[in-house]
Design a protein around this motif. Structure first.
Motif, PDB file in Angstrom:
ATOM      1  N   ARG A 102    -133.330  33.666  -6.659  1.00  0.00           N
ATOM      2  CA  ARG A 102    -132.856  33.725  -8.042  1.00  0.00           C
ATOM      3  C   ARG A 102    -131.357  33.953  -8.139  1.00  0.00           C
ATOM      4  O   ARG A 102    -130.820  34.050  -9.251  1.00  0.00           O
ATOM      5  CB  ARG A 102    -133.651  34.750  -8.831  1.00  0.00           C
ATOM      6  N   VAL A 103    -130.683  33.975  -6.994  1.00  0.00           N
ATOM      7  CA  VAL A 103    -129.221  33.898  -7.018  1.00  0.00           C
ATOM      8  C   VAL A 103    -128.821  32.607  -7.738  1.00  0.00           C
ATOM      9  O   VAL A 103    -127.802  32.540  -8.420  1.00  0.00           O
ATOM     10  CB  VAL A 103    -128.658  33.941  -5.571  1.00  0.00           C
ATOM     11  N   TYR A 104    -129.694  31.590  -7.596  1.00  0.00           N
ATOM     12  CA  TYR A 104    -129.478  30.342  -8.346  1.00  0.00           C
ATOM     13  C   TYR A 104    -129.359  30.652  -9.835  1.00  0.00           C
ATOM     14  O   TYR A 104    -128.490  30.136 -10.527  1.00  0.00           O
ATOM     15  CB  TYR A 104    -130.643  29.395  -8.082  1.00  0.00           C
ATOM     16  N   CYS A 105    -130.270  31.494 -10.345  1.00  0.00           N
ATOM     17  CA  CYS A 105    -130.306  31.789 -11.782  1.00  0.00           C
ATOM     18  C   CYS A 105    -129.019  32.481 -12.244  1.00  0.00           C
ATOM     19  O   CYS A 105    -128.463  32.146 -13.278  1.00  0.00           O
ATOM     20  CB  CYS A 105    -131.499  32.668 -12.121  1.00  0.00           C
ATOM     21  N   SER A 106    -128.583  33.472 -11.484  1.00  0.00           N
ATOM     22  CA  SER A 106    -127.502  34.304 -12.013  1.00  0.00           C
ATOM     23  C   SER A 106    -126.115  33.891 -11.512  1.00  0.00           C
ATOM     24  O   SER A 106    -125.121  34.294 -12.094  1.00  0.00           O
ATOM     25  CB  SER A 106    -127.755  35.776 -11.668  1.00  0.00           C
ATOM     26  N   TRP A 107    -126.056  33.094 -10.457  1.00  0.00           N
ATOM     27  CA  TRP A 107    -124.745  32.735  -9.918  1.00  0.00           C
ATOM     28  C   TRP A 107    -124.443  31.241 -10.055  1.00  0.00           C
ATOM     29  O   TRP A 107    -123.317  30.813  -9.845  1.00  0.00           O
ATOM     30  CB  TRP A 107    -124.634  33.116  -8.440  1.00  0.00           C
ATOM     31  N   VAL A 108    -125.424  30.426 -10.371  1.00  0.00           N
ATOM     32  CA  VAL A 108    -125.216  28.977 -10.439  1.00  0.00           C
ATOM     33  C   VAL A 108    -125.567  28.430 -11.820  1.00  0.00           C
ATOM     34  O   VAL A 108    -124.778  27.728 -12.446  1.00  0.00           O
ATOM     35  CB  VAL A 108    -126.072  28.257  -9.363  1.00  0.00           C
ATOM     36  N   CYS A 109    -126.749  28.762 -12.294  1.00  0.00           N
ATOM     37  CA  CYS A 109    -127.298  28.126 -13.499  1.00  0.00           C
ATOM     38  C   CYS A 109    -126.410  28.344 -14.730  1.00  0.00           C
ATOM     39  O   CYS A 109    -126.092  29.479 -15.072  1.00  0.00           O
ATOM     40  CB  CYS A 109    -128.695  28.675 -13.776  1.00  0.00           C
ATOM     41  N   PRO A 110    -126.019  27.265 -15.402  1.00  0.00           N
ATOM     42  CA  PRO A 110    -125.159  27.420 -16.574  1.00  0.00           C
ATOM     43  C   PRO A 110    -125.898  28.007 -17.789  1.00  0.00           C
ATOM     44  O   PRO A 110    -125.273  28.610 -18.652  1.00  0.00           O
ATOM     45  CB  PRO A 110    -124.691  25.993 -16.867  1.00  0.00           C
ATOM     46  N   VAL A 111    -127.228  27.831 -17.829  1.00  0.00           N
ATOM     47  CA  VAL A 111    -127.987  28.372 -18.967  1.00  0.00           C
ATOM     48  C   VAL A 111    -127.920  29.899 -18.956  1.00  0.00           C
ATOM     49  O   VAL A 111    -127.985  30.544 -19.991  1.00  0.00           O
ATOM     50  CB  VAL A 111    -129.454  27.886 -18.918  1.00  0.00           C
ATOM     51  N   ASN A 112    -127.731  30.470 -17.760  1.00  0.00           N
ATOM     52  CA  ASN A 112    -127.614  31.919 -17.656  1.00  0.00           C
ATOM     53  C   ASN A 112    -126.491  32.457 -18.532  1.00  0.00           C
ATOM     54  O   ASN A 112    -126.611  33.523 -19.134  1.00  0.00           O
ATOM     55  CB  ASN A 112    -127.383  32.308 -16.189  1.00  0.00           C
ATOM     56  N   MET A 113    -125.406  31.697 -18.641  1.00  0.00           N
ATOM     57  CA  MET A 113    -124.289  32.164 -19.476  1.00  0.00           C
ATOM     58  C   MET A 113    -124.693  32.181 -20.943  1.00  0.00           C
ATOM     59  O   MET A 113    -124.290  33.055 -21.698  1.00  0.00           O
ATOM     60  CB  MET A 113    -123.074  31.259 -19.255  1.00  0.00           C
ATOM     61  N   VAL A 114    -125.531  31.213 -21.320  1.00  0.00           N
ATOM     62  CA  VAL A 114    -126.009  31.152 -22.707  1.00  0.00           C
ATOM     63  C   VAL A 114    -126.940  32.320 -22.992  1.00  0.00           C
ATOM     64  O   VAL A 114    -126.791  33.028 -23.998  1.00  0.00           O
ATOM     65  CB  VAL A 114    -126.743  29.807 -22.957  1.00  0.00           C
ATOM     66  N   THR A 115    -127.888  32.558 -22.080  1.00  0.00           N
ATOM     67  CA  THR A 115    -128.874  33.608 -22.348  1.00  0.00           C
ATOM     68  C   THR A 115    -128.238  34.996 -22.170  1.00  0.00           C
ATOM     69  O   THR A 115    -128.620  35.934 -22.874  1.00  0.00           O
ATOM     70  CB  THR A 115    -130.089  33.463 -21.415  1.00  0.00           C
ATOM     71  N   ASP A 116    -127.265  35.128 -21.259  1.00  0.00           N
ATOM     72  CA  ASP A 116    -126.541  36.388 -21.156  1.00  0.00           C
ATOM     73  C   ASP A 116    -125.798  36.681 -22.455  1.00  0.00           C
ATOM     74  O   ASP A 116    -125.772  37.825 -22.925  1.00  0.00           O
ATOM     75  CB  ASP A 116    -125.521  36.323 -19.998  1.00  0.00           C
TER      76      ASP A 116
END
Lengths: 302, 293
Positions: A102-116
């Motif tokens: 899940r490093v993918y989720c928090s360090w790569v995925c651009p949607v993470n910035m939206v949901t953060d």
């Protein structure tokens, strides 16, 4: 004792300074935006470092990286890919098995910035209500996408996958993708806390499975210092992963966060004013760490 | 105490079952919705053409991982990825012949770039590509059918003279000119769309269509007699009796187009010095009996 969600990180900022309390967040944003910039340098500036998107990419015409979840759906649909795609999958699988899927989720995925962003605004506005979907829904969806891929013979999740849709929108043209992204933002803001990433996204669910045996972990190594301010629970996108590690000493549970939903985002490290958390490995998981009453461990341990 | 314990256990089991059931049901509902959406969203509009070497549409959709490398490696930038809200399956590559046709690169970089064989790597000669099939779809507006010289589609065709030929036909309007009718041949047309792009009309009269839309299919029971005859090496029905004409010596009649054939008699050097025993008009000979009576 417990801080309000609105005040997450206030103590940490006072004690460690703004940069000290946002260190991992800043590094994550650099990573996420850097990856987008590497992809974007081609179409935006004509500088072709990386071609493709998060489904499959070719860096400097040599390094292939393939999303294993997308390729697995294709395989279920009966596809025999080129060797280069399989090499790309192998590299990705090895990498995420080491650092945590899940490093993918928090360090790569651009949607993470939206949901953060939605999560941050939710805290600031004091929105408390949340829907009560199970966090395991995403694993059901993950399974359903494979069945549907097999039945329909198409890579089913790519029709609606917000992750790749967002990246493609930035690199290949927006279309109506912004409505999709806005919908996820509003859903996370108004309907459910950590709604999309924490409950429904099968991409995250897939990478969770890769996290299961990953050595790189967040550990509550300094858990006896915990003053129950609740900041880590308030900021964490998967708060259920913290409790066993942080509060498990009496039950003989070690301080390493072993739950595969942990995204290794490091926000708990940032917001903790007393530095309970740090990055470590799964091997330093001695239940004795932070255990206050030795005889209690003798009774519950072993 | 024991009862309370059991009760508590029961509730958790019930809770567990009900949550699981709820989740399973909602995910199944979502799955059904997604399945129907997929059916609708996976339909490709006829004017969107897949890059060269694309597998049959259904196989293509399961193989294409929507990475866009074909788009990036196309030197003419004709390829696009379907965007959310388009009619094209999200993220899958296509081109529109009228605005940007395939230039048929010899090295086929789009196929080379594909990591999953959705664009089939066994395609090594671009002339073997079958992206679609050009069809002269509007014969009312194509100016060649009006007797005007255009031939633009014929001339821009990269497989000129094979994929599109000009069929000369009589122009019944003027009575003395020819029509230069463009005819597409499916055994050579790659569906690149250069003809559609070049068509001089406001809207192209020649369009590249998906092959399964463009082509008809003969009834499977159908057999062409002459082909079967050739295959068998003999007539498969009672052979026709050779027709007998009542003609004077040295004259034959060819049914297949040559008409009356007058053979010169080589072994008659002492014959009267005339070319033929007949009048120059063969009808005179044919109607001779009538006249003689």
């Amino acid at each position: 004792m417990a801080n309000r969600p609105e005040d997450v990180g206030k103590e940490a900022v006072q004690k460690k300074g703004w940069f000290g309390a946002h260190k991992w967040l800043i590094l994550r944003r650099i990573s996420q935006l850097g990856i987008l910039a590497a992809f974007g340098a081609g179409p935006w500036l004509g500088l072709w470092l990386v071609k493709g998107n998060l489904s499959y990419s070719l860096t400097l015409e040599t390094l292939p990286l393939t999303d294993p979840y997308v390729l697995l759906q294709a395989l279920v649909g009966g596809v025999v890919p080129e060797t280069i795609a399989l090499v790309g999958v192998a590299i990705v699988l090895v990498f995420y098995s080491l650092v945590g899927g899940r490093v993918y989720c928090s360090w790569v995925c651009p949607v993470n910035m939206v949901t953060d962003a939605a999560s941050w605004l939710r805290r600031k506005l004091g929105i408390r209500g949340t829907s009560h979907a199970s966090r395991s829904t995403r694993f059901w969806i993950l399974g359903a996408t494979f069945i549907l891929s097999a039945i329909t013979g198409s890579i089913i999740w790519e029709l609606v996958n917000p992750v790749t849709i967002t990246v493609r929108a930035l690199l290949f043209g927006v279309g109506l993708a912004w409505i999709f992204i806005l919908a996820i933002f509003l859903f996370d803001l108004l309907v459910a806390r950590d709604g999309w990433c924490g409950h429904y996204c099968p991409v995250g669910a897939f990478y969770s499975l890769l996290s299961t045996w990953a050595p790189l972990r967040v550990t509550a190594a300094n858990r006896e210092a915990c003053d129950d301010c609740m900041d880590c629970f308030n900021v964490c996108p998967e708060p259920q992963v913290i409790k066993p590690a942080l509060k498990g000493a009496p039950k003989g549970i070690g301080p390493v966060i072993l739950a595969n939903q942990c995204t290794n985002c490091g926000r708990c490290i940032d917001v903790c004013a007393v530095d309970v958390f740090r990055f470590g490995t799964r091997f330093g998981n001695d239940p004795l760490i932070g255990a206050k009453v030795p005889d209690q461990i003798q009774t519950t341990g072993s | 105490m024991a009862e309370a314990d059991r009760k508590q256990k029961g509730t958790t089991r019930r809770q567990f079952l009900s949550t699981t059931l709820k989740t399973a049901c909602s995910v199944s509902l979502m799955g059904i919705g997604l399945g129907f959406y997929a059916q609708r969203a996976n339909a490709l509009p006829p004017l969107a053409i897949r890059p060269p070497g694309a597998l049959p549409e259904e196989d293509f959709l399961s193989a294409c991982i929507r990475c866009g490398l074909c788009v990036r490696d196309c030197p003419y930038d004709i390829l696009f990825l379907g965007q959310l809200g388009d009619d094209i399956p999200t993220g899958s590559p296509y081109f529109i012949a009228r605005t940007g046709p395939c230039e048929m690169c010899e090295d086929i970089p789009c196929v080379a770039a594909c990591p999953t064989n959705a664009l089939d790597h066994s395609l090594t000669d671009i002339n073997d590509a079958r992206m679609g099939l050009a069809v002269v779809i509007d014969q009312e507006n194509c100016i060649a059918f009006q007797g005007l010289r255009c031939e633009v589609c014929f001339n821009v065709c990269p497989i000129r003279g094979k994929a599109i030929t000009l069929d000369y036909q009589h122009n019944p309007r003027s009575g003395k000119h020819a029509l230069f009718i463009p005819v597409v041949h499916s055994e050579a047309c790659t569906g690149c769309g250069l003809c559609e792009k070049a068509c001089i009309l406001e809207k192209a009269a020649i369009k590249v269509l998906p092959i399964d839309i463009a082509k008809g299919e003969l009834g499977h029971h159908y057999r062409f007699g002459w082909k079967e005859k050739e295959k068998a090496g003999k007539a498969l029905v009672t052979p026709d009796v050779k027709h007998q004409y009542n003609l004077p010596e040295g004259v034959r009649y060819d049914l297949q187009g040559k008409g009356l054939i007058i053979e010169k008699k080589a072994e008659a050097p002492h014959a009267p010095p005339q070319d033929s025993p007949f009048s120059s008009n063969p009808l005179d000979t044919l109607n001779r009996k009538k006249g003689d009576d």
